[in-house]
Design an enzyme around this catalytic site. Structure first.
Site, mmCIF file in Angstrom:
data_model
loop_
_atom_site.group_PDB
_atom_site.id
_atom_site.type_symbol
_atom_site.label_atom_id
_atom_site.label_comp_id
_atom_site.label_asym_id
_atom_site.label_seq_id
_atom_site.Cartn_x
_atom_site.Cartn_y
_atom_site.Cartn_z
ATOM 1 N N SER A 59 5.371 -6.900 3.355
ATOM 2 C CA SER A 59 5.939 -7.192 4.675
ATOM 3 C C SER A 59 6.704 -8.522 4.655
ATOM 4 C CB SER A 59 4.816 -7.244 5.703
ATOM 5 O OG SER A 59 3.904 -8.257 5.350
ATOM 6 N N PHE B 57 0.815 -1.226 0.000
ATOM 7 C CA PHE B 57 0.000 0.000 0.000
ATOM 8 C C PHE B 57 0.841 1.265 0.000
ATOM 9 C CE2 PHE B 57 0.939 -0.004 4.559
ATOM 10 C CZ PHE B 57 1.033 1.355 4.830
ATOM 11 N N LYS C 272 -1.189 -7.379 -9.158
ATOM 12 C CA LYS C 272 -2.169 -7.392 -8.057
ATOM 13 C C LYS C 272 -1.752 -6.296 -7.083
ATOM 14 C CE LYS C 272 -3.172 -8.440 -4.313
ATOM 15 N NZ LYS C 272 -3.548 -7.407 -3.323
ATOM 16 N N GLU D 213 -4.954 -3.806 -1.944
ATOM 17 C CA GLU D 213 -6.405 -3.573 -1.906
ATOM 18 C C GLU D 213 -6.755 -2.349 -1.064
ATOM 19 O OE1 GLU D 213 -4.549 -5.843 -0.566
ATOM 20 O OE2 GLU D 213 -5.524 -7.033 0.999
ATOM 21 N N ARG D 214 -5.732 -1.782 -0.358
ATOM 22 C CA ARG D 214 -6.059 -0.637 0.487
ATOM 23 C C ARG D 214 -6.057 0.683 -0.297
ATOM 24 N NH1 ARG D 214 -2.462 -1.912 5.705
ATOM 25 N NH2 ARG D 214 -1.506 -3.511 4.434
ATOM 26 N N CYS E 49 9.559 1.785 3.469
ATOM 27 C CA CYS E 49 10.479 0.709 3.851
ATOM 28 C C CYS E 49 11.898 1.253 4.000
ATOM 29 C CB CYS E 49 10.457 -0.413 2.832
ATOM 30 S SG CYS E 49 11.106 0.115 1.262
#
Ligand code: NAD
Length: 503
Positions: free
Chosen positions: A230, A153, A177, A180-181, A285
């Site tokens: 993550s 995200f 993909k 989804e957030r 990150c």
């Protein structure tokens, strides 16, 4: 759960927007807490449709001259620049980061598209004449087929652009993909790629959750998977993808340390740390959540400087140009980060600045956490060991550079690190011996430019090749070596049973 009919974020398959809305999930505006739309969660059948589309598009795209593929990337770069404000607004609406930060993310993404437009040069093989009598040999880099990308995200536009531009420029087709957030910007980028001339099916986007990801990992038509997210999920993706015979690169989480030496320019180090710790609300990150101060005097000076700067920080919605920091991504993430601050207090770290009670007038429903600063963070503490991914900065006190390096080298993660010093010898020693993939010397966020490659060490990356840049050319191609002889007419050799060599 409010079902908001205003906007459904679907998929892009075979050049068409597809709304498979059997399962959906709300997308929030983190600055208000309001639902802004519903993202479709692809079923296995929908993902298989996207893979089939990518597989169908592959032969013609693979055989398209690299220069023509590269020209699509050049046109895409122009379209991204022309539509930058719209893309950046989408990022901020769903992620929450302040607009200048979203612009920075997009610009870094555009630079990856620019690098992908050098594909004809990057895909040149290696040729050797006369490797044996009358024999020539060359290596070439061929596309893999259908590749997949799964993204996090925190950089909803940039990380997808780390992956598919280079993959398709190399002749592959792709299924992305996104998170989804905050899925809207990645979908829009793919629509712009179509507008730039990418044939339908070369790039497909499926939104979704574990069901979509697992389908990509297990379908034998997918040859390679790039993942960023993550560490627990990265580890899963790597193991599951490898088990299904795929090439996998899985970039994971981080806990980056900055070392401040006694001879450092403290004012510069303070300014650098403010952006590195609190920029994007710490949701990077490459963020720096730990400052290792060499000597108590450095720690006191850093703390004084940080407290002064924190007092000046403006926290509020990312759309308001004057703000330095926006909200966290979701209510759940807000609770998690706040929980870490509570935990730090319980563990005995000294909370010098407490952002837990921050209220942003008019945005009471937003996921705002003010900047937090801890002193006396110790290696055994949870707030030292785990990735918090929020605006929480900790000071760790040590006596020597050797002690600082020992801590960093013993940490589970090895994504980024930096040192602030005026001593070239110390900086060189640090860069040489630190077990971390990306190192800054007086540079707080040493994120490599698009023509280098990005990746951490230890449990920050599973796989061998780093993301984007030259490593991406290798990741998205396989080497083939061809050895060729055209014997002169009439020359016949007898059977040779010894191993061919130049002995
Ligand atoms: P995440 O791991 O929760 O999600 C990443 C992707 O994996 C998403 O697309 C998500 O849908 C999917 N996913 C989540 N759970 C899954 C499961 N159980 N099975 C299969 N797929 C699953 O990460 P996030 O919260 O979106 O992003 C933040 C994390 O990403 C941080 O840890 C951060 O350090 C890391 N990150 C790393 C880099 C890097 O380059 N190393 C860059 C950006 C972010």
């Amino acid at each position: 759960m409010t079902k908001n009919a205003e906007k459904t974020i679907g998929h892009l398959i075979d050049g068409q927007l597809v709304n498979d809305t059997a399962r959906t999930q709300p997308v929030y505006n983190p600055a208000t807490g309001q639902v802004s739309g519903q993202v479709a969660l692809a079923s296995q059948a929908t993902v298989e449709q996207a893979i089939a589309s990518a597989e169908k598009a592959y032969p013609a795209w693979r055989d398209t001259p690299p220069l023509k593929r590269a020209r699509v990337m050049s046109r895409l770069k122009t379209l991204l620049e022309q539509n930058a404000d719209k893309i950046v607004a989408m990022i901020t609406a769903e992620h929450g980061k302040v607009l200048p930060d979203a612009h920075g993310e997009l610009q870094r993404g555009i630079e990856n598209v620019e690098y992908a437009s050098y594909a004809p040069e990057l895909l040149k093989g290696q040729h050797s004449r006369n490797v044996g009598p009358g024999i020539d040999s060359w290596s070439e880099f061929q596309a893999l087929g259908v590749c997949a990308g799964i993204t996090p995200f925190n950089f909803p536009a940039m990380v997808p652009l780390w992956m598919w531009p280079m993959a398709v420029a190399c002749g592959n087709t792709f299924v992305l993909k996104p998170s989804e957030r905050d899925p809207s910007s990645a979908l829009y980028l793919a629509q712009l790629a179509l507008e730039a001339g990418l044939p339908p099916g070369v790039l497909n986007v499926v939104n979704g959750d574990k069901e979509a990801v697992d389908t990509l990992l297990r379908d034998e038509r997918v040859k390679a998977v790039s993942f960023v997210g993550s560490t627990p999920i990265a580890e899963y993706i790597y193991a599951e993808g490898c088990k299904h015979g795929k090439r996998v690169q899985a970039l994971g989480g981080a806990k980056n340390h900055a070392v401040v030496m006694p001879d450092a320019d403290i004012a510069n180090a303070v300014n650098a740390m403010m952006g590195a710790a609190y920029g994007s609300c710490g949701e990077r990150c490459m963020a720096v959540p730990l400052i290792v101060c060499v000597g108590d005097e450095v720690a006191e000076q850093m703390i004084a400087g940080l407290k002064t700067e924190i007092a000046k920080m403006k926290v509020g919605p990312g759309t308001d140009g004057g703000n330095d920091m926006g909200p966290l991504i979701t209510q759940a993430h807000f609770e998690k980060v706040k929980g870490y601050v509570d935990q730090g207090v319980k563990e005995g770290a000294k909370l010098l600045v407490d952002g837990r009670d921050l209220k942003v007038p008019g945005h009471e429903g937003g996921y705002f956490l003010g900047p937090c600063l801890f002193d006396d963070v110790k290696p055994g503490m949870v707030i030292y060991k785990e990735e918090i991914f929020g605006p929480v900065l900790g000071i760790v006190r040590v006596k020597t550079l050797a002690e600082a390096m020992q801590l960093i080298n013993a940490h589970e993660y090895g994504n980024g690190t930096c040192i602030f010093t005026r001593d070239g010898e110390a900086a060189r020693h640090f860069s040489d011996h630190i077990l971390v993939g990306m190192v800054g010397v007086n540079v707080p966020l040493p994120v490599p430019v698009a023509y280098h490659s990005f990746g951490g060490w230890k449990r920050s990356l599973f796989g061998d090749l780093h993301a984007y840049g030259p490593d991406a050319v290798r990741f998205y191609t396989k080497r083939k070596t061809i050895t060729q002889r055209w014997p002169s007419a009439g020359v016949r050799e007898g059977a040779v049973f010894s191993f061919p060599s130049n002995r």
